[in-house]
Design an enzyme around this catalytic site. Sequence first.
Site, mmCIF file in Angstrom:
data_model
loop_
_atom_site.group_PDB
_atom_site.id
_atom_site.type_symbol
_atom_site.label_atom_id
_atom_site.label_comp_id
_atom_site.label_asym_id
_atom_site.label_seq_id
_atom_site.Cartn_x
_atom_site.Cartn_y
_atom_site.Cartn_z
ATOM 1 C CG ASP A 101 -2.369 -1.737 0.219
ATOM 2 O OD1 ASP A 101 -1.760 -2.079 -0.949
ATOM 3 O OD2 ASP A 101 -2.491 -2.499 1.284
ATOM 4 N NE ARG B 15 -9.006 -0.023 -5.647
ATOM 5 C CZ ARG B 15 -9.954 -0.518 -4.674
ATOM 6 N NH1 ARG B 15 -10.837 0.217 -4.235
ATOM 7 N NH2 ARG B 15 -9.689 -1.773 -4.059
ATOM 8 C CE LYS C 183 -2.196 -4.676 -8.187
ATOM 9 N NZ LYS C 183 -3.123 -4.895 -6.794
ATOM 10 C CG ASP D 148 0.519 -3.565 -2.969
ATOM 11 O OD1 ASP D 148 0.765 -2.461 -2.486
ATOM 12 O OD2 ASP D 148 -0.594 -4.294 -3.088
ATOM 13 C CG ASP E 107 -0.186 -6.907 -6.156
ATOM 14 O OD1 ASP E 107 -1.277 -7.656 -6.461
ATOM 15 O OD2 ASP E 107 -0.123 -5.668 -5.860
ATOM 16 C CE LYS F 28 -0.351 -4.920 -0.012
ATOM 17 N NZ LYS F 28 -1.738 -5.100 0.527
ATOM 18 C CD GLU G 44 -1.439 -1.631 -5.436
ATOM 19 O OE1 GLU G 44 -1.886 -1.430 -4.274
ATOM 20 O OE2 GLU G 44 -1.232 -2.766 -5.776
HETATM 21 N N1 BES Z 1 -2.432 -6.438 -3.944
HETATM 22 C C1 BES Z 1 -3.582 -6.249 -3.057
HETATM 23 C C2 BES Z 1 -4.342 -7.210 -2.964
HETATM 24 C C3 BES Z 1 -3.959 -8.596 -2.533
HETATM 25 C C4 BES Z 1 -4.002 -9.031 -1.168
HETATM 26 C C5 BES Z 1 -3.352 -9.453 -3.559
HETATM 27 C C6 BES Z 1 -3.732 -10.188 -0.850
HETATM 28 C C7 BES Z 1 -2.787 -10.745 -3.005
HETATM 29 C C8 BES Z 1 -3.116 -11.134 -1.769
HETATM 30 C C9 BES Z 1 -4.143 -4.885 -3.442
HETATM 31 O O1 BES Z 1 -3.318 -3.855 -4.130
HETATM 32 C C10 BES Z 1 -4.586 -4.270 -2.143
HETATM 33 O O2 BES Z 1 -3.698 -3.964 -1.431
HETATM 34 N N2 BES Z 1 -5.891 -4.251 -1.896
HETATM 35 C C11 BES Z 1 -6.198 -3.759 -0.623
HETATM 36 C C12 BES Z 1 -7.400 -2.633 -0.889
HETATM 37 C C13 BES Z 1 -7.883 -1.796 0.331
HETATM 38 C C14 BES Z 1 -6.755 -0.738 0.700
HETATM 39 C C15 BES Z 1 -9.094 -1.069 -0.213
HETATM 40 C C16 BES Z 1 -6.756 -4.692 0.230
HETATM 41 O O3 BES Z 1 -7.387 -5.975 -0.402
HETATM 42 O O4 BES Z 1 -6.515 -4.801 1.328
HETATM 43 ZN ZN ZN Z 2 -1.790 -4.677 -5.053
HETATM 44 MN MN MN Z 3 -2.268 -2.734 -2.453
#
Ligand code: BES
Ligand code: ZN
Ligand code: MN
Length: 501
Positions: free
Chosen positions: A350, A354, A268, A273, A291, A280, A352
Amino acid sequence: MLLSISPTPHASSGLLVLPLFSDSFAKTSHNTSLAPLPPALEKTLRPLLLQEKFSAKAEQSFLLHMPQGLPQPRLLLLGLGEKALLQNDKLRNLLGNIVKTAKKLNAPKVSLLWPETLCTPDNIQAAAEGAVLGSYSFDKWKSQKNPAAPPKSLQFVCKTHPPRLRQLQTALSLGQRIAQAQNWARALTDEPAHSLTPLALANAAKTMALQHGLKARVFGRNALKRLRMGMFLAVAQGSALEPQLIELRYEPKSPVHKKRKPLYWVGKAVTFDSGGLSLKSHSGMLGMHADMAGAAAVMGAMQMVASLRPPFPVVALLGACENMPSHKAYRPTDILISRMGKTVEVSNTDAEGRLVLGDLLCLAAENKPLAIVNLATLTGACMVALGHSIAGLFGNNETLLAHLEKAAQQAGEKIWRLPLCEIQKEELKSDVADLKNTGDGYGGAIHGALFLREFVQETPWAHLDICGPSRSLHPSGWKHKGATGFGMRTLLALLEQLPTA
Ligand code: BES
Ligand code: ZN
Ligand code: MN
């Protein structure tokens, strides 16, 4: 940093280091473990150590200035703890700490009286890794650079004979090169997103490929359209920056090996992000320049692949783009058509990673690989489950998972298996499309992994959710506050686990 092994310490070293095991330190009334030091110094040291309650337990240290009878201006005693408990992981941290101490003390040359029992290729490699990893800092954006620099040379003092010495030197050099590649991955990850754009990442990959004998290909937006990567394109469409699909390829020289099924590493590479329209929070967005840590770790590993020369091809696929809100951004409720043909309702922009990875995994699976391993900072939920130092491991193939667990252990990176729970798969069902990109409620790391599994079909596949361990919140051992390059060494160790025929 120049790393070397020699039988006697340089008189010109600014720092002499003596690591000590607590068990041998405690048992001997005559403190034979202090034997490498001159008897007169030993005599003065003993009451001092007693007074300081120095028992050589792990992470204990004692610094002596102007040690009597030694040409070096400082002597540092370091506790290693019990012999039986010492793992390579601790050696990496020990060397990281030594290098950081030398930096603070402004000692350009360090000599390390290396315990006889640690004179194995395996231990020496880990120690070299720790030294180089510990010398990393990210100060390219500071106009006032820290004048203290890591030592220029570090010498392991141990007595060995030629055939063994050569073995140790090979291990030393291997550890050094691995850690240099890991530091390169850390620097990419620490770089802010205005500077490390998808295009800049693609250029870094191309330059690296040229230097290390890999083939590189980069695909922009039009090519992604031709590849029908509807999910990847949707994530990228809100950004002013063009997405880049980066492919790095290692091919063995032998015609027999070249024809073998390739191993795929998928990373990834979301260079920032923001969450997209499912924006966010302020604090949630901090750190989101990193990210792309999964892709950086894959790129670091690829850098080493050409010199490790595994007997099968290795292909890296990295999906680089930004996830931004704008009038062009993809929306919650949009329905995307993936490369595989499955349709996906966007329930949260968010989630994204996957989406990007789904299209990449599909492409990888079409090439009928030996196995696919993907690395991604995928879910905060994985960090909730396993904390900051352990990555989540998911997959569809018992043998591959076992190989990865062994590889991670060998590499000193902590990973833990999490289940792909069929009940939770129900939660990815959409009313209007084949799937949606988030589940309801808890178990978000599992939802993410279940989503990815939809795109690999029967290929042996494993997913490492490195959200927690990809960055360190505090400096400790060899780590600084920032990117760790986590996962790179596990990928390299995996090369040795896989069947070679
Ligand atoms: N890049 C984030 C995950 C992340 C969170 C990485 C904190 C490093 C530190 C990912 O794209 C994300 O935003 N995931 C969401 C998924 C949710 C919307 C189902 C999350 O973890 O909140
Ligand atoms: Zn992300
Ligand atoms: Mn995200």
